[in-house]
Design an enzyme around this catalytic site. Structure first.
Site, PDB file in Angstrom:
ATOM      1  N   GLU A  15       0.865  -1.183   0.000  1.00  0.00           N
ATOM      2  CA  GLU A  15       0.000   0.000   0.000  1.00  0.00           C
ATOM      3  C   GLU A  15       0.904   1.237   0.000  1.00  0.00           C
ATOM      4  OE1 GLU A  15      -2.596   2.777   2.957  1.00  0.00           O
ATOM      5  OE2 GLU A  15      -1.968   0.797   3.660  1.00  0.00           O
ATOM      6  N   GLY A  17       1.040   4.843   0.663  1.00  0.00           N
ATOM      7  CA  GLY A  17       0.297   5.906   1.302  1.00  0.00           C
ATOM      8  C   GLY A  17       0.961   7.256   1.087  1.00  0.00           C
ATOM      9  N   ASN A  18       0.340   8.292   1.612  1.00  0.00           N
ATOM     10  CA  ASN A  18       0.865   9.647   1.434  1.00  0.00           C
ATOM     11  C   ASN A  18       2.217   9.836   2.106  1.00  0.00           C
ATOM     12  OD1 ASN A  18      -1.296  11.046  -0.038  1.00  0.00           O
ATOM     13  ND2 ASN A  18      -2.536  10.556   1.750  1.00  0.00           N
ATOM     14  N   LEU A  21       5.502   3.674   2.561  1.00  0.00           N
ATOM     15  CA  LEU A  21       5.090   2.430   1.936  1.00  0.00           C
ATOM     16  C   LEU A  21       4.715   1.448   3.048  1.00  0.00           C
ATOM     17  CD1 LEU A  21       7.945   1.884  -0.710  1.00  0.00           C
ATOM     18  CD2 LEU A  21       5.807   3.140  -0.994  1.00  0.00           C
ATOM     19  N   TYR A 113     -17.670   6.137  -7.166  1.00  0.00           N
ATOM     20  CA  TYR A 113     -17.414   7.211  -8.109  1.00  0.00           C
ATOM     21  C   TYR A 113     -15.952   7.166  -8.541  1.00  0.00           C
ATOM     22  CZ  TYR A 113     -15.986   9.538  -3.722  1.00  0.00           C
ATOM     23  OH  TYR A 113     -15.415   9.855  -2.508  1.00  0.00           O
ATOM     24  N   ASP A 119      -7.441   3.426  -1.558  1.00  0.00           N
ATOM     25  CA  ASP A 119      -7.210   3.034  -0.173  1.00  0.00           C
ATOM     26  C   ASP A 119      -8.517   2.977   0.606  1.00  0.00           C
ATOM     27  OD1 ASP A 119      -7.418   5.817  -0.476  1.00  0.00           O
ATOM     28  OD2 ASP A 119      -6.125   6.240   1.256  1.00  0.00           O
ATOM     29  N   THR A 142      -3.044  10.502   7.673  1.00  0.00           N
ATOM     30  CA  THR A 142      -2.692  11.862   7.270  1.00  0.00           C
ATOM     31  C   THR A 142      -3.949  12.704   7.125  1.00  0.00           C
ATOM     32  OG1 THR A 142      -0.748  11.011   6.118  1.00  0.00           O
ATOM     33  CG2 THR A 142      -1.469  13.240   5.552  1.00  0.00           C
TER      34      THR A 142
END
Length: 274
Positions: A15, A17-18, A21, A113, A119, A142
């Site tokens: 994954e 992420g912002n 990892l 959508y 995530d 975050t």
């Protein structure tokens, strides 16, 4: 990639992420272990297309204890199933010969959508498949997000706001006379503070807790029997605050940091890749 054998083959979930990892090692359907690493630097991009074996991955990405679990550096490279919210990192990792990128249309939620974060969708799918639908997932990372689905596995919707860290950092950076504070405040601050640091803590924490309570109560009005799962780096901190402020709500929360990995597992089980 060859098809996975659900009861025995190892594979990796990644994954992006912002901030970091997030990795997981699965043996078939069983989660073996998890670990986090920094984002892969763009300067190292040429390494990824050459990753034919485990020995080709740098140790900061694949620690020695993981390669040991996989049989050593000369072992066959397991497939990596990737879900990302950071396009730049996605572009780097998609050059890896053993990476398979999971896309939003592969998640069997209804009414999604196009710009829904992968995530959020995977966490909701993983939670619903583990604890049943309807389901509300709170991600205290975050960003603080709420994402819910009805009993028919149809997305109801959600909300996004800055997480605790972003709120503290933004207030400290954008307001010259206010100090930057660390968010790790173990006990609740006084609501009506008599100094500036405590006033910042009070404003951010009590407003966030009130917002979480409001969203949960609104969700339970729609789905009184729904379970609620919370994940993310601030999950324990917020649960501790909720236990003090709203114990009747905290008692009903399921704390689970690996929701996205559960979601990826469901996709891998349903759609093995050749």
């Amino acid at each position: 990639m060859t098809p996975l054998k659900p009861t025995e083959d190892p594979w990796l979930a990644l994954e992006i992420g912002n901030s970091r990892l997030h990795w997981a090692l699965f043996i078939g359907n069983t989660l073996n272990c998890t670990w986090d690493t920094d984002h892969f630097p763009e300067s190292s991009t040429p390494q990824l297309p050459e990753c034919k074996s485990l020995a080709d991955l740098p140790p900061e990405i694949l620690p020695s204890f993981i390669t040991g679990k996989l049989g050593g550096k000369n072992s066959t490279h397991p497939p990596i199933f990737l879900a990302s919210v950071v396009p730049q990192q996605t572009a780097l990792w998609q050059t890896h010969p053993h990476v398979r990128i999971i896309t939003l249309p592969e998640i069997p939620l209804l009414n999604m959508y196009p710009t829904l974060g992968i995530d959020r969708a995977l966490a909701l799918w993983g939670a619903g498949k583990n604890w049943s639908f309807p389901m509300l997932v709170i991600d205290a990372g975050t960003a603080l997000t709420f994402t819910g689905a009805a009993a028919n596995k149809s997305l109801v919707g959600g909300a996004i706001l800055p997480g605790l860290g972003l709120q503290f950092n933004n207030l400290g950076e954008k307001t010259a006379q206010l100090p930057q504070l660390k968010q790790e405040i173990i006990s609740l601050p006084p609501r009506f503070a008599l100094n500036t640091p405590a006033a910042i803590q009070s404003g951010i924490i009590y407003t966030m807790l009130a917002g979480i309570k409001d969203f949960i109560m609104a969700w339970w009005e729609l789905f009184p029997e729904s379970k609620i799962v919370i994940k993310g780096g601030d999950r324990i901190l917020l649960c501790n605050y909720l236990q003090i402020q709203f114990p009747e709500i905290a008692a009903h929360l399921i704390v689970e940091p690996n929701l996205i990995f559960w979601g990826i597992r469901e996709i891998v089980a349903a759609f093995p890749v050749n």
